[in-house]
Structures are given as structure tokens and as C-alpha cells.
Design a protein around this motif. Structure first.
Motif, PDB file in Angstrom:
ATOM      1  N   GLU A  20     -20.735  10.816  -4.103  1.00 45.09           N
ATOM      2  CA  GLU A  20     -19.433  11.366  -3.727  1.00 45.09           C
ATOM      3  C   GLU A  20     -18.948  10.774  -2.401  1.00 45.09           C
ATOM      4  N   VAL A  21     -17.641  10.563  -2.322  1.00 41.36           N
ATOM      5  CA  VAL A  21     -16.968  10.247  -1.064  1.00 41.36           C
ATOM      6  C   VAL A  21     -16.016  11.398  -0.794  1.00 41.36           C
ATOM      7  N   VAL A  22     -16.295  12.161   0.236  1.00 37.20           N
ATOM      8  CA  VAL A  22     -15.522  13.360   0.540  1.00 37.20           C
ATOM      9  C   VAL A  22     -14.650  13.109   1.766  1.00 37.20           C
ATOM     10  N   GLY A  23     -13.350  13.242   1.583  1.00 36.79           N
ATOM     11  CA  GLY A  23     -12.431  13.151   2.705  1.00 36.79           C
ATOM     12  C   GLY A  23     -12.420  14.463   3.466  1.00 36.79           C
ATOM     13  N   PHE A  24     -12.530  14.381   4.787  1.00 32.83           N
ATOM     14  CA  PHE A  24     -12.563  15.564   5.643  1.00 32.83           C
ATOM     15  C   PHE A  24     -11.257  15.575   6.417  1.00 32.83           C
TER      16      PHE A  24
ATOM     17  N   ALA B 106     -20.602   3.731  -2.149  1.00 36.33           N
ATOM     18  CA  ALA B 106     -20.536   5.116  -2.622  1.00 36.33           C
ATOM     19  C   ALA B 106     -21.532   5.493  -3.721  1.00 36.33           C
ATOM     20  N   PRO B 107     -21.794   4.655  -4.727  1.00 36.31           N
ATOM     21  CA  PRO B 107     -22.645   5.124  -5.824  1.00 36.31           C
ATOM     22  C   PRO B 107     -24.035   5.585  -5.403  1.00 36.31           C
ATOM     23  N   ASN B 108     -24.573   5.031  -4.317  1.00 31.33           N
ATOM     24  CA  ASN B 108     -25.948   5.341  -3.923  1.00 31.33           C
ATOM     25  C   ASN B 108     -26.043   6.229  -2.691  1.00 31.33           C
ATOM     26  N   LYS B 109     -24.905   6.720  -2.205  1.00 28.40           N
ATOM     27  CA  LYS B 109     -24.914   7.496  -0.968  1.00 28.40           C
ATOM     28  C   LYS B 109     -24.008   8.719  -1.097  1.00 28.40           C
ATOM     29  N   ALA B 110     -24.165   9.628  -0.157  1.00 30.68           N
ATOM     30  CA  ALA B 110     -23.185  10.695   0.044  1.00 30.68           C
ATOM     31  C   ALA B 110     -22.404  10.330   1.298  1.00 30.68           C
ATOM     32  N   ILE B 111     -21.090  10.268   1.186  1.00 22.90           N
ATOM     33  CA  ILE B 111     -20.260   9.791   2.294  1.00 22.90           C
ATOM     34  C   ILE B 111     -19.210  10.843   2.637  1.00 22.90           C
ATOM     35  N   VAL B 112     -19.133  11.181   3.921  1.00 21.42           N
ATOM     36  CA  VAL B 112     -18.096  12.075   4.436  1.00 21.42           C
ATOM     37  C   VAL B 112     -17.222  11.266   5.379  1.00 21.42           C
ATOM     38  N   VAL B 113     -15.929  11.223   5.098  1.00 14.64           N
ATOM     39  CA  VAL B 113     -14.982  10.411   5.862  1.00 14.64           C
ATOM     40  C   VAL B 113     -13.910  11.307   6.459  1.00 14.64           C
ATOM     41  N   SER B 114     -13.882  11.406   7.771  1.00 12.59           N
ATOM     42  CA  SER B 114     -12.782  12.081   8.437  1.00 12.59           C
ATOM     43  C   SER B 114     -11.633  11.089   8.611  1.00 12.59           C
ATOM     44  N   THR B 115     -10.436  11.500   8.259  1.00 16.23           N
ATOM     45  CA  THR B 115      -9.297  10.586   8.359  1.00 16.23           C
ATOM     46  C   THR B 115      -8.001  11.355   8.515  1.00 16.23           C
TER      47      THR B 115
END
Length: 254
Positions: free
Chosen positions: A30-34, A181-190
Motif C-alpha cells: 500500500e501507498v497511503v497518502g497522509f 510499492a509492491p514490496n513495502k508499506a509507504i506513507v507519504v505526507s503531501t
């Protein structure tokens, strides 16, 4: 697999509550936008997850490790890009990244191979021997991304990763995040809402320290109010911007 989890996080600075009961999970892939207005509590939440701030109450976990009670294990699994791009200003880019690789426990051979890969992926060849203090804001940001990736972590916490980048560099950074993204959990503040539609599988919206929405970009769009034709004629906004304003202004104020 859950790689990031917060449970009822609260952070107070004196009488001010910066984070107020924030709970969410992020799975591998998952890529989660914060998202949130300035002062909403985004960076404070990220610093708690990364172990740089202690919560007033609640818990944060990275790959199952509590960021407060088991910080070393948590940080081994975490790559963190904070606000700004912290580094030693008198070091060259190459020396700094070699230092980071050593601190992360990579052998010389592994560090050499990993940094060669990152130089190409993050496009740092032309500034490899340049001192950090002499870099443009965009290059400083790219060095910050590289240091977060040195040890190939399972979790990436990225605070404004495209800040200071030109349009072409933003496109390249988004493509890099997509490939990771496929192999990680990513949190992106933007603050750039188009990034949410471009790279995020989910978006979390907070304001005044409270979590107001946790949904896919399409679900957020569905929360946008019906457009006002006269206002749209005077002020051009996207549907996602309208949804963001509705959630952070009207919902937070209710």
C-alpha cells in the motif's frame, strides 16, 4: 501483512493537542497518502511512528515492533524522510551516503553495490562529489530519499518527498515510489493532491489532530460536494480539492 500500525495516538505539547486519538494500519503493497492542512498533526504522527517523538499516550508499530519500547528493531525496518533534508552540510553527497550505509550496518561491498544502484535510481551522479550545503533544494530532497532507501527497508515514511522538485523530477519520484510499492508499506505526507490520485492506494485525512477520513482516492472523491458552477468559473479546483476542503473544513468544524 500489516507493516505500520498506530493505536489511539495522542501527543500533547502543554495544553495543545497536536495528535488526538489517531488509529490506522498500512499493509505491505500500500501507498497511503497522509493529508491535512498545515498544523494538522501529520509530521508529529510521522515522527512518533519513526521513534523521534514519544507519544503522550497510544502506540505505534513498525513491522510489529513498538517504536518506543523496541526502537532499534523498528528502525531497522524503517526508512524515514523527515521535513527538510537533514545531513552534515560540509560532507559530500557520496561521503554522507557512505556514512549512512555504515551506520545501517552494510558491509563495504554491499554498501558499494547498493549506493551504485541508488545513484542511478535517484539520479545523483552529477552531485556525488558536491558538498551538501551547495545543493539545490531539489537535490537535497533526492539525497534525503536515497538515505531512507540505503538499507532497503520494508517501511518508508516520506514527509513531502517531492518538495522542491521540478515537474520532471516529481514525475521521476512518483515513478520511483510506484516501483517500490509492491514490496513495502509507504506513507507519504503531501500537500499536492494530484499525487494522491497518481500514486496512492489510500488516503488518510487529518485536521486538528483528528483522523477524519481513511479511504481510497475514489471514495474521497465521492465525498466532494456538488460543484457550484459560478464558483468553478471564478476559482478552478479539482474534485479532490473540493473533497479535501469539505472534509477538513466542514467535517472538522462540525
Amino acid at each position: 501483512m500489516v507493516l505500520v500500525e498506530t493505536r489511539a495516538l495522542v501527543k500533547r505539547f502543554g495544553a495543545f493537542t497536536a495528535v488526538d486519538g489517531v488509529t490506522f494500519k498500512v499493509n505491505r503493497g500500500e501507498v497511503v497518502g497522509f493529508l491535512g492542512p498545515n498544523g494538522a498533526g501529520k509530521s508529529t504522527t510521522m515522527k512518533i511512528i519513526a521513534g523521534f517523538l514519544e507519544p503522550t499516550s497510544g502506540e505505534a508499530f513498525v513491522a510489529g515492533h513498538d517504536s518506543q519500547t523496541d526502537p532499534v528493531a523498528a528502525r531497522r525496518r524503517l526508512g524515514y524522510l523527515p521535513e527538510g533534508a537533514p545531513a552534515y552540510p560540509d560532507m559530500t553527497v557520496g561521503a554522507f551516503l557512505e556514512f549512512v550505509a555504515a551506520m545501517r550496518g552494510l558491509s563495504r561491498a554491499d554498501a558499494r553495490n547498493r549506493l551504485a544502484e541508488l545513484v542511478e535510481r535517484v539520479d545523483l551522479a552529477e552531485v556525488w562529489n558536491r558538498r551538501f550545503e551547495a545543493l539545490s533544494k531539489g537535490f537535497k530532497r533526492r539525497v534525503g530519499i536515497a538515505q531512507a532507501l540505503v538499507h532497503d527497508p520494508d517501511v518508508l515514511i516520506l514527509d513531502e518527498p517531492t518538495d522542491g522538485l521540478d515537474p520532471n523530477q516529481k514525475h521521476e519520484m512518483r515513478e520511483l515510489i510506484r516501483t517500490l510499492a509492491p514490496n513495502k508499506a509507504i506513507v507519504v505526507s503531501t500537500h499536492i493532491l494530484e499525487e494522491v490520485e497518481a500514486i496512492c492506494t489510500r488516503a488518510i485525512v487529518i485536521a486538528r489532530g483528528k483522523l477524519l477520513a481513511d479511504a481510497t482516492p475514489a471514495e474521497l472523491l465521492a465525498r466532494a460536494p456538488e460543484p457550484d458552477p459560478e464558483r468553478q468559473r471564478l476559482v478552478r479546483t479539482t474534485r479532490l480539492e473540493d473533497a479535501f476542503r469539505h472534509i477538513t473544513l466542514e467535517t472538522a468544524g462540525s
